[in-house]
Design an enzyme around this catalytic site. Structure first.
Site, PDB file in Angstrom:
ATOM      1  N   GLU A 269      -9.636  -5.486   3.885  1.00  0.00           N
ATOM      2  CA  GLU A 269      -8.199  -5.701   3.994  1.00  0.00           C
ATOM      3  C   GLU A 269      -7.857  -6.199   5.611  1.00  0.00           C
ATOM      4  OE1 GLU A 269      -4.193  -2.811   3.983  1.00  0.00           O
ATOM      5  OE2 GLU A 269      -6.175  -2.023   3.902  1.00  0.00           O
ATOM      6  N   LYS A 330       0.505  -7.991  -1.517  1.00  0.00           N
ATOM      7  CA  LYS A 330       0.398  -6.487  -2.036  1.00  0.00           C
ATOM      8  C   LYS A 330       1.934  -6.001  -2.505  1.00  0.00           C
ATOM      9  CE  LYS A 330      -1.047  -1.857  -0.353  1.00  0.00           C
ATOM     10  NZ  LYS A 330      -1.454  -1.291   0.880  1.00  0.00           N
ATOM     11  N   CYS A 382      -6.036  -1.751  -0.870  1.00  0.00           N
ATOM     12  CA  CYS A 382      -6.038  -0.382  -0.244  1.00  0.00           C
ATOM     13  C   CYS A 382      -5.218   0.532  -1.472  1.00  0.00           C
ATOM     14  CB  CYS A 382      -4.978  -0.279   0.987  1.00  0.00           C
ATOM     15  SG  CYS A 382      -5.095   1.169   1.987  1.00  0.00           S
TER      16      CYS A 382
END
Length: 505
Positions: A269, A330, A382
């Site tokens: 990430e 995301k 994540c």
């Protein structure tokens, strides 16, 4: 013994300790029977309490669970949010106390509407239904906090085979039902028909879980794919330092140049800690490198682009160069880490509310999957991997799973290992291989049964190598998701509510 569960501090203390037991049942401890004991102690302690007393007892249980299981929040706030120890402790306690309200609400509803002391078998079924409802609601309300579900304790337990059938919530249902039945068995000794039914319901989840453990619901699709995942181990205090930008870009470049040729190379990430449009030259160089090796390079990189109103927004994203294509933005953001709720009121109060990159926008739903070397890859950045239903929706369209993360925020706490356990559960639910690339651990490859096949040590700079197998077909969970369980729990709760009202007449 009964006195210990009466209203008052003794019973509340038992509830507090019972909540903490669940943490020991989860990663990294893995003492799974403690999850069963934990739920049993709470259930036993709710008998004969008023709704208000039950809510208070449920809150103590939740406080014990989250105080022990999310202690890493203090590390994030103090070490990386620049909050003083007293302030970090205050915010952590406030966070934990707030989460305890989920259990307070569930136990209040239980005592008010669903509890049936005169029907031990039906009571246990209704309690299991309410337990699942509590976990599901907690994973949804205000973007959700789907952490510390009881079902995760069964990743390596006897009931694991149920995960591809009904997901982690089916495991939680089985645990809650088993715990309540064990508590109620002494009350059924004089009723042989109900005792026989209770024993069948008690044993069935465990037998089915063991029968389906390691059952292959999915099948290989094509040849195995060689992969490498680079773990840069960049300190969080250097991550967004402009003076360290070139050094970080050089680190991933050099580690990639020195790596063995593979089909898919993955960086974690925000491995590129600068906006994609400002790193075009660098990414073009890496595109040529990957293309020359006939491989795909997947990296975390922030992206900015206008929304439908023409306003420029920033996204935490993953992008593919080389023999692949696509950007993924995301969708599930971390409160305070990636966006600040009520930011007009909170920004500027303390440094914790002004963390770097805490102004991300949410990516749109139904984005196309990333493509690498001809394979469709469901990508979770994540925190996204902890949402069962969200992950299942994307996994159903994929050949492989990928999650990238920067778990530096957890420090040396138990947080990264809890996070890893949830990623393993997603692979088991989907019956697919998962690549997990992180900044400082835990970087792993996970097979379709939730087992780790390759692993790098935490807090080391290294490259992980291995093979993953693209998979086809859907597990029952990916096909039906949680709808069968939702219908079952709704029927059980509705039945308990109706029967309780009839009993009261």
């Amino acid at each position: 013994m009964n006195r210990l569960f009466q209203p008052g501090w003794a019973g509340n203390l038992i509830a507090l300790l019972a909540g903490a037991l669940t943490t020991l049942a989860l990663a990294p401890y893995g003492i799974w029977p403690l999850a069963l004991l934990s739920i049993a102690l709470l259930y036993r302690g709710l008998r004969a309490l008023t709704p208000r007393q039950a809510a208070w007892r449920g809150w103590w249980y939740g406080f014990g669970l989250f105080a022990s299981g999310t202690s890493w929040v203090y590390v994030s706030i103090h070490d990386y949010g620049a909050a003083s120890p007293p302030l970090a402790a205050f915010l952590t306690l406030g966070f934990v106390a707030g989460l305890g309200l989920f259990f307070a609400l569930a136990t209040w509803l239980w005592a008010l509407w669903l509890r049936r002391d005169s029907a031990p078998l039906g009571d246990a079924l209704a309690f299991a239904a309410l337990w699942v409802a509590q976990e599901a609601f907690r994973g949804w309300f205000l973007t959700g906090f789907p952490w510390l579900y009881a079902g995760y304790s069964q990743l390596d337990g006897p009931m694991a085979g149920l995960a591809p059938i009904g997901g982690v919530w089916l495991l939680s249902f089985g645990l809650a039902l088993s715990a309540a039945l064990l508590v109620n068995l002494p009350r059924l000794l004089g009723n042989k028909p109900q005792l026989a039914e209770a024993l069948v319901l008690l044993i069935a989840p465990w037998l089915l879980g063991m029968a389906f453990k390691d059952h292959a619901w999915t099948a290989p699709a094509g040849e195995p794919v060689s992969v490498a995942a680079i773990q840069g181990n960049v300190a969080q205090n250097l991550k967004w330092d402009p003076a360290q930008l070139n050094a970080q870009l050089a680190l991933y470049r050099d580690m990639s140049f020195a790596s063995k040729p593979v089909d898919i190379l993955v960086w974690p990430e925000t491995a590129v800690p600068v906006l994609k449009d400002q790193a075009i030259g660098y990414l073009s160089m890496m595109d040529r490198f990957a293309s020359d090796r006939q491989s795909a390079l997947i990296t975390g990189v922030p992206i900015r682009q206008p929304n439908a109103d023409g306003e420029m927004r920033y996204y935490n994203a993953v992008s593919v160069v080389g023999q692949g294509a696509g950007d993924y933005l995301k969708q599930r953001l971390v409160p305070f880490g990636e966006y600040v709720p009520l930011q007009d009121m909170l920004r500027g109060l303390i440094a914790f509310f002004d963390l770097p990159m805490s102004d991300f926008a949410r990516g749109e739903h139904n984005q196309p999957l990333l493509e690498a070397k001809g394979h469709r890859i469901a990508t979770f950045i994540c925190y996204e991997v902890v949402y069962p239903e969200f992950a299942a929706e994307m996994a159903a369209k994929s050949d492989l799973l990928l999650t990238v993360s920067n778990d530096t925020w957890f420090g040396k706490s138990i947080g990264p290992l809890q996070h890893l356990q949830m990623a393993q559960m997603r692979a088991l639910e989907a019956g697919r291989w998962m690549i997990r690339a992180t900044n400082n651990g835990v970087t792993v490859l996970i097979d379709p049964f939730g087992h780790i096949t390759e692993r790098l040590p935490q807090f080391e700079q290294a490259t992980l190598y291995g093979q993953v197998q693209p998979m086809q077909h859907l597990t029952p969970y990916l096909q039906w998701r949680s709808w069968p369980l939702i219908i079952l729990c709704s029927l059980l709760a509705g039945w308990a509510l109706v029967r309780r009202r009839r009993d009261a007449k």
